[in-house]
Design an enzyme around this catalytic site. Structure first.
Site, short mmCIF file in Angstrom:
data_model
loop_
_atom_site.label_atom_id
_atom_site.label_comp_id
_atom_site.label_asym_id
_atom_site.label_seq_id
_atom_site.Cartn_x
_atom_site.Cartn_y
_atom_site.Cartn_z
CG HIS A 178 -1.97 1.07 1.19
ND1 HIS A 178 -3.20 0.92 1.79
CD2 HIS A 178 -1.99 2.30 0.62
CE1 HIS A 178 -3.92 2.01 1.61
NE2 HIS A 178 -3.19 2.87 0.90
CD GLU A 229 -4.33 -2.99 0.69
OE1 GLU A 229 -4.86 -4.07 1.02
OE2 GLU A 229 -3.90 -2.14 1.51
CG HIS A 284 -7.50 -2.45 9.16
ND1 HIS A 284 -6.68 -1.64 8.41
CD2 HIS A 284 -7.49 -1.94 10.40
CE1 HIS A 284 -6.21 -0.67 9.16
NE2 HIS A 284 -6.69 -0.82 10.38
#
Length: 242
Positions: free
Chosen positions: A45, A72, A193
């Site tokens: 990410h 991401e 997450h």
């Protein structure tokens, strides 16, 4: 049933490397080792300030890894869109992060942002890139994601992880409903997450159609005590492997 895949997010490895400069730990080697130890994919990410994953890392990883590559980021940043198009990963996960946000903390409002998502998602799909959209476990948001044209959604699991120690059945209820809604509209389902060795098995066993989880912070933290090879294997066992 297909085995839920484990994609290892290596952002924290890059954070540790960047704290001293140089290449220790070596991000590419860690990613390759994760693959060798059984990971089904690698997730990064990158953020505009490159505080962990650098844009150059993405190009290097793309050339070397053999499992699924997942990038991401926020598609409202032109530089991110170009990075994805240059590297053509197996999957891009669209996340509505603010520029200086510490970590992802909410999903898309797929109703209010529908016009934008309908415009940007085909940019990636036309290049053969599977698209996943980060959403909260809200049935209306899941159903609206289908209208955006995405291939998959990724359920934001922070709330599940936070409430799991108190009442795991209540913690997972909204996620089960969201997963069933995804099945009803033929959307693939990912999640991520704050999933860890304590809450992952229960989540995977109760979420129908779960294709992939992306885990970084907890996995890397566990590896400090348990070793990387052992840790990857333990997370795979949580998903029913071995």
């Amino acid at each position: 049933m297909n085995q839920t895949k484990l994609s290892v997010n290596v952002n924290k490895i890059a954070t540790l490397r960047n704290s001293r400069g140089g290449s220790n730990p070596n991000l590419l080697q860690v990613a390759l080792d994760c693959e060798r130890f059984g990971a089904d994919g690698i997730t990064v990410h990158p953020r505009p300030d490159e505080r962990h994953i650098r844009y150059a890392d993405v190009y290097e990883l793309k050339q070397a890894i053999s499992t699924e590559f997942n990038i991401e980021g926020n598609p409202k940043e032109d530089k991110f869109v170009q990075l994805v198009l240059d590297n053509k990963p197996a999957q891009v996960t669209l996340v509505p992060d603010a520029t200086n946000q510490l970590t992802s903390n909410h999903g898309w409002d797929t109703i209010k942002e529908q016009a934008f998502l309908q415009e940007i998602i085909p940019v990636f799909k036309q290049q053969g890139i599977r698209v996943s959209v980060f959403v909260d476990p809200v049935v209306d948001m899941v159903k609206a994601a289908k209208d955006c044209g995405t291939d998959r959604i990724e359920l934001y699991t922070e709330a599940y992880a936070a409430y799991f120690p108190k009442d795991k059945e209540s913690a997972i209820a909204a996620y089960i409903a969201a997963a069933k809604a995804a099945q009803e509209v033929s959307l693939g389902l990912n999640a991520g997450h704050d999933l860890d060795l304590h809450n992952l098995t229960y989540f995977a066993q109760h979420i129908p159609g779960l294709l992939e989880v992306s885990i970084g912070h907890a996995l890397v933290s566990d590896a400090l005590y348990l070793g990387l090879q052992n840790t990857v294997a333990m997370y795979k066992r949580c998903l029913g492997a071995y």
